[in-house]
Design a protein around this motif. Sequence first.
Motif, PDB file in Angstrom:
ATOM      1  N   ARG A 198      53.089  -6.300  69.297  1.00 52.59           N
ATOM      2  CA  ARG A 198      52.455  -7.252  68.130  1.00 52.59           C
ATOM      3  C   ARG A 198      51.209  -8.155  68.561  1.00 52.59           C
ATOM      4  N   LYS A 226      52.144   2.022  62.879  1.00 50.19           N
ATOM      5  CA  LYS A 226      53.252   1.990  61.830  1.00 50.19           C
ATOM      6  C   LYS A 226      54.826   2.379  62.166  1.00 50.19           C
ATOM      7  N   GLU A 237      63.800  -6.863  65.373  1.00 50.97           N
ATOM      8  CA  GLU A 237      63.135  -5.916  64.241  1.00 50.97           C
ATOM      9  C   GLU A 237      63.676  -4.529  64.386  1.00 50.97           C
ATOM     10  N   GLU A 269      58.650   1.288  61.217  1.00 50.49           N
ATOM     11  CA  GLU A 269      59.937   1.747  61.410  1.00 50.49           C
ATOM     12  C   GLU A 269      59.900   1.566  62.909  1.00 50.49           C
ATOM     13  N   ASN A 314      65.013  -1.417  63.101  1.00 46.56           N
ATOM     14  CA  ASN A 314      65.474  -1.113  61.744  1.00 46.56           C
ATOM     15  C   ASN A 314      65.920   0.400  61.762  1.00 46.56           C
ATOM     16  N   GLU A 343      53.548  -4.772  58.446  1.00 48.76           N
ATOM     17  CA  GLU A 343      54.483  -5.739  58.503  1.00 48.76           C
ATOM     18  C   GLU A 343      55.922  -5.321  58.940  1.00 48.76           C
ATOM     19  N   ILE A 344      56.388  -4.189  58.452  1.00 46.40           N
ATOM     20  CA  ILE A 344      57.624  -3.767  58.683  1.00 46.40           C
ATOM     21  C   ILE A 344      57.413  -2.476  59.152  1.00 46.40           C
TER      22      ILE A 344
END
Length: 374
Positions: free
Chosen positions: A78, A53, A110, A88, A112, A85-86
Amino acid sequence: MSGIYLHIPFCKKACHYCDFHFSTSLKNKEPLLKALVQEIILRADEFKNKTVKTIYFGGGTPSILDVDEIKNIIKTIRQYYKVIEIPEITLEANPDDLTDDKIKELAQTEINRLSIGVQSFGDKELQMMNRAHSSEEVKQCLHTATQYFNNITIDLMYGIPGLSNEEWKQNIQQALKFGISHISSYALTVEEGTALADFIKKGTYPVINESLAAQHFDILVNTLTQAGFDHYEISNFGKPNFYSKHNTSYWLGKWYLGFGPSAHSFNGNIRSWNVANNAKYIKSLLENSLPSGQEILTVKDQYNEYIMTGLRTIWGVSLEKVSQDFGIKTSIFLEKQIQPFLENGTLMLKQNQLKTTQKGKFLADGIASELFWV
Ligand code: SF4
């Protein structure tokens, strides 16, 4: 919640106080990144029943990497791991690397969350610490970064000799002006083997003053809590919804895998670590072997760690968990040990959760050591 940590062991300059593992020579960057990717692939089985995650690029200075190198690492993760999916994805970055173009490029990946190593808004302190950036670069990079990233954390250092309370307050105010939603702040400490330790021994740098650090800590806590930040870990302050998910999972004892030289991993009861040497790390991975050592945590170790991390966080220590996980004898021991701290107002007990009070926060590590099972 499971996380992946990547240690990128390169820096442009050696900060005087730093004892992390890094090299200022970039000559091994390419083979090291190859070895890192190889380690990610080799260890995929360790996380076969886990979902990732959070991903954290730390170091060293990960912002030294090209955007394509960062993308390739994320792509490999990945490819070999189950990742939400998203997730941190945090990148530690130094202001001198964060040019306008680099920030714009990073915003297309990706990544973020940016963790920017500001340390100070004052040139005098930056030079004393031998940081690679100036206060002007700090302001320029925050100006641009806040337009492209809404999740930014900065590091600020306090307790620096010569930094007045007023100057420290201004440092914090500067961060608030940029609308930063998370701040990690640490006292300047002297680690053996660093240039700073050497300067102090030779008398060319003032001795660190603990009472100055305590005053700065009070200013920090008061200013940030008044500005709407939660003080959720001794050194970490976040606006609601902006806590570090990755670091929170460390503090809550979740599993994590650490890749790269000197990186640590944890799987509930085994802690392992990679060799803190770039050449040895590369050589070992070239031979498809993992350059790591490990220790199995005893129940006593696990209890002590829970106390240490629990007292540092907003979640505290659950007396019920202590009794369930570590037995009634440990629970009786703990209840006896905490009495003087409840009486002197440094600890409090609320709904069976033991926490440090405002007065006890700065002393949390010392209090924890009094509650250890030795
Ligand atoms: S940039 Fe960070 S890791 Fe590198 S020397 Fe400075 S404090 Fe240490």
